[in-house]
Design a protein around this motif. Structure first.
Motif, PDB file in Angstrom:
ATOM      1  N   LEU A 104       1.922  56.135 -31.770  1.00 29.80           N
ATOM      2  CA  LEU A 104       1.144  55.148 -32.603  1.00 29.80           C
ATOM      3  C   LEU A 104       0.649  54.083 -31.586  1.00 29.80           C
ATOM      4  CD1 LEU A 104       0.309  54.430 -35.352  1.00 29.80           C
ATOM      5  CD2 LEU A 104       2.550  53.216 -35.570  1.00 29.80           C
ATOM      6  N   ARG A 105      -0.761  53.657 -31.861  1.00 30.58           N
ATOM      7  CA  ARG A 105      -1.474  52.699 -30.759  1.00 30.58           C
ATOM      8  C   ARG A 105      -1.622  51.342 -31.459  1.00 30.58           C
ATOM      9  NH1 ARG A 105       0.978  55.149 -28.003  1.00 30.58           N
ATOM     10  NH2 ARG A 105       0.603  56.544 -26.390  1.00 30.58           N
ATOM     11  N   GLY A 159      -5.880  49.133 -47.575  1.00 34.55           N
ATOM     12  CA  GLY A 159      -4.631  49.712 -47.264  1.00 34.55           C
ATOM     13  C   GLY A 159      -4.125  49.544 -45.879  1.00 34.55           C
ATOM     14  N   ILE A 160      -3.634  50.570 -45.378  1.00 34.74           N
ATOM     15  CA  ILE A 160      -2.958  50.110 -43.918  1.00 34.74           C
ATOM     16  C   ILE A 160      -3.740  50.998 -43.022  1.00 34.74           C
ATOM     17  CG2 ILE A 160      -0.779  49.900 -42.515  1.00 34.74           C
ATOM     18  CD1 ILE A 160       0.507  49.475 -44.855  1.00 34.74           C
ATOM     19  N   TYR A 161      -4.557  50.689 -42.006  1.00 38.13           N
ATOM     20  CA  TYR A 161      -5.056  51.527 -41.032  1.00 38.13           C
ATOM     21  C   TYR A 161      -3.916  51.820 -39.944  1.00 38.13           C
ATOM     22  CZ  TYR A 161      -9.719  50.653 -43.378  1.00 38.13           C
ATOM     23  OH  TYR A 161     -10.543  50.606 -43.934  1.00 38.13           O
ATOM     24  N   TYR A 162      -3.929  53.012 -39.726  1.00 41.43           N
ATOM     25  CA  TYR A 162      -3.042  53.441 -38.230  1.00 41.43           C
ATOM     26  C   TYR A 162      -3.969  53.996 -37.351  1.00 41.43           C
ATOM     27  CZ  TYR A 162       0.975  52.915 -41.362  1.00 41.43           C
ATOM     28  OH  TYR A 162       1.751  52.097 -42.364  1.00 41.43           O
ATOM     29  N   GLN A 163      -3.732  54.040 -36.050  1.00 45.59           N
ATOM     30  CA  GLN A 163      -4.415  54.848 -34.956  1.00 45.59           C
ATOM     31  C   GLN A 163      -3.506  55.343 -33.943  1.00 45.59           C
ATOM     32  OE1 GLN A 163      -7.221  53.414 -31.437  1.00 45.59           O
ATOM     33  NE2 GLN A 163      -8.503  53.891 -33.465  1.00 45.59           N
ATOM     34  N   GLU A 174       5.777  64.576 -19.072  1.00 45.22           N
ATOM     35  CA  GLU A 174       6.129  62.996 -18.726  1.00 45.22           C
ATOM     36  C   GLU A 174       5.077  62.049 -19.473  1.00 45.22           C
ATOM     37  OE1 GLU A 174       5.836  62.551 -14.707  1.00 45.22           O
ATOM     38  OE2 GLU A 174       7.384  63.660 -14.118  1.00 45.22           O
ATOM     39  N   ASP A 175       5.493  61.022 -19.954  1.00 45.86           N
ATOM     40  CA  ASP A 175       4.772  60.096 -20.921  1.00 45.86           C
ATOM     41  C   ASP A 175       4.008  59.312 -19.836  1.00 45.86           C
ATOM     42  OD1 ASP A 175       6.092  61.017 -22.999  1.00 45.86           O
ATOM     43  OD2 ASP A 175       7.801  59.531 -22.697  1.00 45.86           O
ATOM     44  N   ASP A 176       2.735  58.937 -20.219  1.00 44.84           N
ATOM     45  CA  ASP A 176       1.985  57.912 -19.427  1.00 44.84           C
ATOM     46  C   ASP A 176       2.278  56.405 -19.850  1.00 44.84           C
ATOM     47  OD1 ASP A 176       1.299  57.911 -22.201  1.00 44.84           O
ATOM     48  OD2 ASP A 176      -0.911  58.005 -22.127  1.00 44.84           O
ATOM     49  N   GLN A 177       1.663  55.576 -19.030  1.00 46.18           N
ATOM     50  CA  GLN A 177       1.992  54.275 -19.114  1.00 46.18           C
ATOM     51  C   GLN A 177       1.904  53.689 -20.498  1.00 46.18           C
ATOM     52  OE1 GLN A 177       3.563  52.790 -16.461  1.00 46.18           O
ATOM     53  NE2 GLN A 177       3.947  50.840 -17.717  1.00 46.18           N
ATOM     54  N   ASP A 178       0.819  54.094 -21.286  1.00 44.12           N
ATOM     55  CA  ASP A 178       0.794  53.393 -22.455  1.00 44.12           C
ATOM     56  C   ASP A 178       1.907  53.685 -23.351  1.00 44.12           C
ATOM     57  OD1 ASP A 178      -0.751  51.981 -24.265  1.00 44.12           O
ATOM     58  OD2 ASP A 178      -2.267  53.342 -25.023  1.00 44.12           O
ATOM     59  N   THR A 179       2.517  55.011 -23.249  1.00 39.94           N
ATOM     60  CA  THR A 179       3.142  55.604 -24.293  1.00 39.94           C
ATOM     61  C   THR A 179       4.602  54.853 -23.825  1.00 39.94           C
ATOM     62  OG1 THR A 179       2.175  57.589 -24.342  1.00 39.94           O
ATOM     63  CG2 THR A 179       4.650  57.652 -25.017  1.00 39.94           C
ATOM     64  N   LYS A 180       4.778  54.537 -22.506  1.00 39.03           N
ATOM     65  CA  LYS A 180       6.026  54.068 -22.182  1.00 39.03           C
ATOM     66  C   LYS A 180       6.089  52.500 -22.664  1.00 39.03           C
ATOM     67  CE  LYS A 180       6.751  56.640 -17.947  1.00 39.03           C
ATOM     68  NZ  LYS A 180       6.986  56.672 -16.599  1.00 39.03           N
ATOM     69  N   ASP A 181       5.150  51.766 -22.548  1.00 39.98           N
ATOM     70  CA  ASP A 181       4.949  50.505 -22.800  1.00 39.98           C
ATOM     71  C   ASP A 181       5.036  50.430 -24.694  1.00 39.98           C
ATOM     72  OD1 ASP A 181       4.324  49.656 -20.705  1.00 39.98           O
ATOM     73  OD2 ASP A 181       2.188  49.511 -20.999  1.00 39.98           O
ATOM     74  N   CYS A 182       4.760  51.365 -25.407  1.00 35.78           N
ATOM     75  CA  CYS A 182       4.883  51.373 -26.894  1.00 35.78           C
ATOM     76  C   CYS A 182       6.308  51.651 -27.036  1.00 35.78           C
ATOM     77  CB  CYS A 182       4.020  52.537 -27.490  1.00 35.78           C
ATOM     78  SG  CYS A 182       2.296  52.031 -27.365  1.00 35.78           S
ATOM     79  N   LYS A 183       6.942  52.576 -26.191  1.00 34.20           N
ATOM     80  CA  LYS A 183       8.142  52.960 -26.494  1.00 34.20           C
ATOM     81  C   LYS A 183       9.288  51.907 -26.026  1.00 34.20           C
ATOM     82  CE  LYS A 183      11.037  56.960 -24.665  1.00 34.20           C
ATOM     83  NZ  LYS A 183      11.291  57.992 -23.891  1.00 34.20           N
ATOM     84  N   VAL A 185       2.802  44.735 -32.609  1.00 33.58           N
ATOM     85  CA  VAL A 185       2.410  46.189 -32.111  1.00 33.58           C
ATOM     86  C   VAL A 185       1.017  46.034 -31.699  1.00 33.58           C
ATOM     87  CG1 VAL A 185       1.791  48.292 -33.207  1.00 33.58           C
ATOM     88  CG2 VAL A 185       4.016  47.275 -33.718  1.00 33.58           C
ATOM     89  N   ASN A 186       0.168  45.313 -32.286  1.00 34.61           N
ATOM     90  CA  ASN A 186      -1.300  45.184 -31.642  1.00 34.61           C
ATOM     91  C   ASN A 186      -1.463  44.460 -30.186  1.00 34.61           C
ATOM     92  OD1 ASN A 186      -2.158  46.679 -34.021  1.00 34.61           O
ATOM     93  ND2 ASN A 186      -2.161  44.624 -35.103  1.00 34.61           N
ATOM     94  N   ALA A 187      -0.517  43.507 -30.041  1.00 34.79           N
ATOM     95  CA  ALA A 187      -0.540  42.697 -29.079  1.00 34.79           C
ATOM     96  C   ALA A 187       0.192  43.204 -27.948  1.00 34.79           C
ATOM     97  CB  ALA A 187      -0.143  40.981 -29.451  1.00 34.79           C
ATOM     98  N   ARG A 188       1.084  44.257 -28.272  1.00 32.97           N
ATOM     99  CA  ARG A 188       2.093  44.874 -27.102  1.00 32.97           C
ATOM    100  C   ARG A 188       3.025  43.966 -26.566  1.00 32.97           C
ATOM    101  NH1 ARG A 188      -0.421  50.040 -25.945  1.00 32.97           N
ATOM    102  NH2 ARG A 188      -1.355  50.563 -27.929  1.00 32.97           N
ATOM    103  N   ILE A 189       3.122  42.891 -27.139  1.00 37.16           N
ATOM    104  CA  ILE A 189       4.283  41.840 -26.590  1.00 37.16           C
ATOM    105  C   ILE A 189       5.093  41.232 -27.846  1.00 37.16           C
ATOM    106  CG2 ILE A 189       2.948  41.191 -24.438  1.00 37.16           C
ATOM    107  CD1 ILE A 189       2.151  38.579 -26.131  1.00 37.16           C
ATOM    108  N   ILE A 190       6.095  40.820 -27.600  1.00 38.39           N
ATOM    109  CA  ILE A 190       6.974  40.090 -28.642  1.00 38.39           C
ATOM    110  C   ILE A 190       6.632  38.687 -28.892  1.00 38.39           C
ATOM    111  CG2 ILE A 190       9.413  39.582 -29.249  1.00 38.39           C
ATOM    112  CD1 ILE A 190       8.656  42.493 -29.263  1.00 38.39           C
TER     113      ILE A 190
END
Length: 607
Positions: free
Chosen positions: A180-181, A189-193, A335-344, A419-424
């Motif tokens: 999920l990105r 509704g709620i849009y997911y990508q 192996e996961d890419d960098q984007d997947t690791k950040d989301c994980k 989630v959208n900003a990828r930071i807490i």
């Protein structure tokens, strides 16, 4: 006076032009010998659309199809299957007319059903083709998963349950692989990508509310699409689950299914079965008692009972965090890419608890997709509200009565913005009872639109601060970071230090300017003393170092006019359309800025 003879096609001569390439819808229905409803269904299943010929032979009030498309439908096995189903339904009606209920019930149990395997294979020869066409499929399946079953509109319970099962299976795969990105909550509704195997997939899910079915919608057409999309999503889920070495369809815990925790049960199933190879290797060298061995040979009922017994034996108890805990990747997993690791790792080592009033289905999907552990208020939850290890509790009410000091109480929007900003993000603006900041869409490029909201600038500064790239003031770049006025405004330095820094900066700029002017005078053969006097006299004047060229702007305008003169009519039309789009964008941005000024003025007036 001679009479003009009207040209006509003699009998026996073939048609030519558009008359030979296109036929009307009524001619197509007559040629296929089927009803209009069946013709529409076949066109939807096979992906055949009306055409617009340059010259409409039969008139403008007709719908035209290509002759080759109709010939393609004429040899379709589904057409013969639908005719067989229609003949079989006549047998059932005949038995009911004769009041032979036993015969009618017997015929209904053996009624033939169409198979769409061949259709899906023809329309999507490769798996990537199916993923590219999955946006509308997921949106339609998620829509029917929340619709009420109505016999009047032919929306049966089995269709709703199947759509709900397929949607949960898709979400469980996205949770397990952390694909999920983006998430955006809107009025619709709620849009997911998500990003699956290099393909970007965007879908819309309705809010968890009671759906009102309007009367001006053709539900028979929608049901035909849903019938096709259910088979397509089933094939896609089958392929994706096999990439994780999982059996499909999965067998879930009946207790969790009875508690309407389908996504939770699926995540639990994937968590257990994806780690089965490691457990098997450990069990081979230990003295643990073997599981119950049952003879699998027999009927299909016995086989399903054996699989269910094995699943219940392997499922662990509802210990805190055991369900959504991330398991180690298997050897066969890429192996996961960098984007997947950040989301994980976004919500890693965080435990969330959902109150009753928040959208549970959405948050149960989003939080585990980004590495968090989540529970809820209800039966079947992995841990209770009194658990002291909970770090965040999601609340959507004006006040919160009982509070635990060991956790943060935030609104649901905080999850989506993180989630959208990828930071807490800081939780100060999302506390209970406060009006949260605007929920910005991650699908909009603010730089390209020409208007960057204030909260988007704040998020950019927070993102830059995480990578040690401090941007303290909104709209200030790196070149202005050492300005003493800006540092004083942000309380980085005191007023005395700011005055001293400003004086040093002014002297440095004056010396640098004097040096450049002396160097220029030496090149021109003048004395440096006269230049230094002139530089001292102009020291206090406002010189920005920009040289104005009055003829330059005129030259640019003349070149634009000349280039427009030699344009063709089509190019001029495109240029005019681009100008109109640019003007509309500027007008919209100006309106947003005026609205923001009015809002800020209203807030300052209230204070």
């Amino acid at each position: 006076m001679t009479r003009k003879i009207k040209h006509y096609r003699p009998p026996g001569k073939k048609k030519e032009g558009n008359a030979a390439r296109f036929i009307t819808r009524s001619q197509a229905v007559k040629q296929l010998q089927c009803s209009l409803t069946l013709f529409r269904k076949l066109c939807i299943l096979k992906g055949i659309f009306p055409r617009e010929p340059k010259k409409k032979v039969k008139g403008n009030n007709h719908t035209y199809y290509h002759v080759k498309d109709i010939a393609y439908l004429q040899h379709e096995p589904l057409l013969e299957k639908f005719r067989e189903i229609r003949a079989y339904q006549k047998k059932i009606k005949k038995a009911l007319a004769k009041k032979d209920k036993d015969q009618a019930a017997r015929l209904e149990t053996r009624q033939p059903t169409p198979s769409f395997d061949r259709v899906i294979l023809q329309r999507y020869p490769k798996f990537v083709d199916a993923l590219r066409d999955l946006d509308d499929c997921l949106t339609m399946v998620h829509l029917f998963a929340v619709l009420p079953a109505m016999e009047r509109l032919k929306i049966d319970v089995e269709c709703v349950h199947n759509c709900r099962r397929l949607s949960h299976e898709w979400q469980a795969y996205i949770v397990r692989t952390h694909k999920l990105r983006k998430v955006f909550v809107s009025v619709k509704g709620i849009y997911y990508q998500a990003e699956v195997e290099g393909q970007t997939i965007t879908w819309l899910t309705p809010h968890a509310m009671q759906q009102v079915l309007p009367e001006d919608v053709n539900y028979s057409v929608m049901l035909t699409f849903v019938e096709l999309y259910q088979n397509l999503l089933g094939f896609v889920n089958f392929r994706l689950y096999h990439t994780l070495n999982l059996e499909y369809p999965p067998i879930l815990d009946p207790q969790l299914e009875a508690l309407a925790a389908g996504l939770y049960a699926l995540s639990r199933y994937i968590d257990v079965h994806s780690s089965r190879p490691m457990e098997g290797s450990k069990a081979s060298g230990s003295s643990v008692t073997d599981p119950v061995k049952v003879n699998v040979e027999g009927t299909e009922v016995e086989e399903s009972e054996v699989r269910l017994a094995q699943l219940q034996h392997q499922l662990t108890s509802n210990e805190p965090g055991a369900l959504m805990r991330l398991v180690q990747d298997t050897v066969h997993e890429e192996e996961d890419d960098q984007d997947t690791k950040d989301c994980k790792n976004l919500f890693r080592n965080m435990k969330f608890f959902l109150s009753r009033e928040v959208p549970r289905e959405s948050l149960l999907f989003v939080i585990p997709s980004f590495g968090g552990v989540v529970s809820w208020d209800g039966d079947g939850a992995p841990f209770k509200e009194a658990d002291q290890s909970i770090t965040y509790q999601i609340v959507d009410r004006p006040t919160q009565g009982h509070k635990y000091l060991s956790r943060h109480y935030v609104q649901p929007q905080w999850i989506y913005d993180c989630v959208n900003a990828r930071i807490i993000l800081p939780t100060g603006e999302y506390l209970v009872g406060r009006i949260p900041p605007p929920h910005l869409s991650p699908f909009v490029d603010n730089e390209a639109e020409g208007y960057v909201p204030e909260y988007a600038e704040t998020i950019k500064r927070l993102q830059a601060a995480i990578i040690n790239e401090v941007l303290p003031i909104t709209g200030v770049g790196k070149e202005d970071i050492e300005d003493p006025k800006n540092l004083l405004a942000e309380n980085y330095i005191s007023r005395t230090e700011a005055i001293e820094a400003a004086e040093r900066k002014r002297k440095t700029e004056a010396l640098e300017k004097q040096y450049h002017e002396e160097l220029k005078a030496e090149l021109q053969g003048r004395s440096s003393s006269s230049v230094s006097k002139k530089s001292k006299q102009s020291y206090d004047e406002d010189t920005d170092g920009k040289v104005s060229h009055p003829d330059f702007q005129q030259t640019v305008e003349d070149s634009e006019r000349m280039s427009e003169v030699v344009m063709s009519r089509k190019q001029k039309g495109l240029l005019e359309a681009m100008r109109k789009h640019h003007d509309r964008k500027n007008a919209r941005n100006n309106k947003l800025r005026e609205r923001k000024k009015a809002n800020d003025a209203e807030k300052s007036g209230k204070k």
